[in-house]
Design a protein around this motif. Structure first.
Motif, PDB file in Angstrom:
ATOM      1  N   ARG A 156       0.759   4.140  -2.997  1.00 20.81           N
ATOM      2  CA  ARG A 156       0.386   5.168  -2.792  1.00 20.81           C
ATOM      3  C   ARG A 156       1.366   6.213  -3.555  1.00 20.81           C
ATOM      4  NH1 ARG A 156       0.077   4.732   3.519  1.00 20.81           N
ATOM      5  NH2 ARG A 156      -1.837   3.438   3.758  1.00 20.81           N
ATOM      6  N   GLU A 166      -3.327   7.427   3.854  1.00 22.18           N
ATOM      7  CA  GLU A 166      -3.650   7.182   2.641  1.00 22.18           C
ATOM      8  C   GLU A 166      -3.963   8.674   2.191  1.00 22.18           C
ATOM      9  OE1 GLU A 166      -6.105   4.165   0.477  1.00 22.18           O
ATOM     10  OE2 GLU A 166      -4.458   3.272   1.325  1.00 22.18           O
ATOM     11  N   THR A 215     -11.456   7.112   0.530  1.00 22.67           N
ATOM     12  CA  THR A 215     -10.513   6.198   1.490  1.00 22.67           C
ATOM     13  C   THR A 215     -11.069   6.470   2.808  1.00 22.67           C
ATOM     14  OG1 THR A 215      -8.268   5.400   2.367  1.00 22.67           O
ATOM     15  CG2 THR A 215      -8.763   7.812   1.882  1.00 22.67           C
ATOM     16  N   ARG A 217       0.908  -1.254  -0.122  1.00 19.48           N
ATOM     17  CA  ARG A 217       0.029   0.059  -0.073  1.00 19.48           C
ATOM     18  C   ARG A 217       0.896   1.371  -0.176  1.00 19.48           C
ATOM     19  NH1 ARG A 217      -3.469  -2.519   4.109  1.00 19.48           N
ATOM     20  NH2 ARG A 217      -2.400  -0.944   5.531  1.00 19.48           N
TER      21      ARG A 217
END
Length: 365
Positions: free
Chosen positions: A178, A201, A196, A174
């Motif tokens: 990103r 994030e 999200t 992740r």
């Protein structure tokens, strides 16, 4: 492409998913819709994309009215030039990577040469050019998510929308994706709407964050502003502030406020005036802003306590510290700062008044 949302409302029977939402997204901007499950962020994105018909309001994409409840306008998704990347990869396992990405272009009956050119262009963007002929069933989760992204990019959308696309991946992947998503968005100059519930994030991907609660935007701003100045204690909690305590402001002097923590003898000084904190003020302190020492200091916010829990986290140690005259605090000690203590140790916890916020429980209407 610029997006304008005006007085948007979405109801399911008696339940209101989106309440009178107004939002302008600038050309080339990455806007993150952030919030807990059920706050209306995915519903808002689906309304923009044409996958959900709002109850009322108006949506404009690149000066084209794509939805207007009063005029009866509701353009279908394929007329809005919006690309979608979903949480589910929806990759066809019996096709190769290139065939997955080319599928939509074939439905548009483009020439083979143009399809091949655009497919390789999209695969290069997401780093999958060497895997063009590999069967999709042989891909890892991260590679499948890249295929899903390439499948949207190959259509050359004016707006790219992503609905929790990284939630099925492990933490390290992740983090890497990103960065890659942000690079692609900046490289192409895409207007991007990202949904999200993960504040890390949101901070990594956004030019601006719109935080939703109960179908309405309760705060909007740049990531750093959102982090440093949450508008309420509930927003601070959602953004990771772990020490939130009921309090009673007792007075203001020399540009600072003194507040007493509820059900304790503890008083806290804050450099922030508490005049806008409403009738249910709360003291909010981030774990990383607390300093932990073995000896007392002469700072105004310095309290003795005992270490109840010490959890090793690599460069940091997470502590639960029970104060002698107050509540238990969550603190983050840095090993490089020498803040290493054991369960049962007597310590002193200190925080600068500039790092203490006194906030209303919720955003004031």
């Amino acid at each position: 492409m610029k997006i304008s949302i005006q007085n948007l409302q979405l109801k399911y029977g008696s339940f209101t998913a989106i309440e009178n939402l107004n939002l302008d997204i600038e050309d080339g901007e990455a806007l993150v819709l952030l919030g807990q499950s059920g706050c209306g962020k995915t519903s808002t994105m689906r309304c923009i994309a044409g996958l959900e018909e709002p109850t009322s309001g108006r949506i404009i994409i690149d000066d084209v009215v794509v939805f207007d409840s009063e005029k009866g306008i509701n353009l279908p998704p394929n007329k809005r030039n919006v690309g979608m990347v979903f949480q589910s990869y929806a990759v066809w396992p019996h096709m190769t990577v290139a065939q997955n990405v080319a599928y939509s272009l074939k439905q548009k009956k483009l020439s083979k040469s143009e399809i091949d050119e655009r497919v390789m262009e999209a695969l290069t963007l997401v780093g999958l050019e060497p895997y063009a002929d590999r069967g999709a069933s042989l891909l890892s989760g991260g590679q499948m998510q890249r295929v899903a992204l390439a499948r949207s990019l190959v259509m050359r959308p004016s707006v790219l929308m992503l609905d929790e696309p990284l939630s099925n991946l492990d933490a390290r992947l992740r983090d890497r994706l990103r960065v890659e998503l942000r690079e692609i968005q900046l490289q192409l100059g895409l207007t991007c709407v990202y949904v999200t519930h993960d504040q890390h994030e949101a901070f990594a991907l956004a030019d601006r964050i719109a935080l939703l609660q109960g179908g309405r935007i309760v705060q909007m701003g740049a990531p750093q502003h959102m982090y440093e100045a949450p508008a309420s204690a509930s927003i601070a909690h959602f953004l990771g502030v772990s020490n939130i305590m009921d309090c009673t402001p007792e007075g203001t002097a020399a540009g600072s406020t003194t507040a007493r923590i509820a059900n304790s003898e503890l008083t806290v000084q804050s450099a922030q005036l508490a005049s806008d904190a409403g009738t249910s003020p709360k003291v909010c302190i981030r774990a990383e802003d607390l300093q932990i020492t073995a000896m007392p200091t002469e700072h105004p916010n310095s309290w003795p306590g005992t270490v109840r829990v010490a959890g090793f986290q690599g460069n940091d140690i997470r502590y639960a510290i029970q104060l002698e005259s107050g509540p238990e605090l969550d603190a983050l000690g840095g090993l490089r700062r020498g803040e290493q203590h054991k369960v049962g140790d007597r310590v002193w916890v200190t925080v600068n008044p500039r790092e203490v916020q006194i906030l209303p429980a919720e955003v004031l209407a």
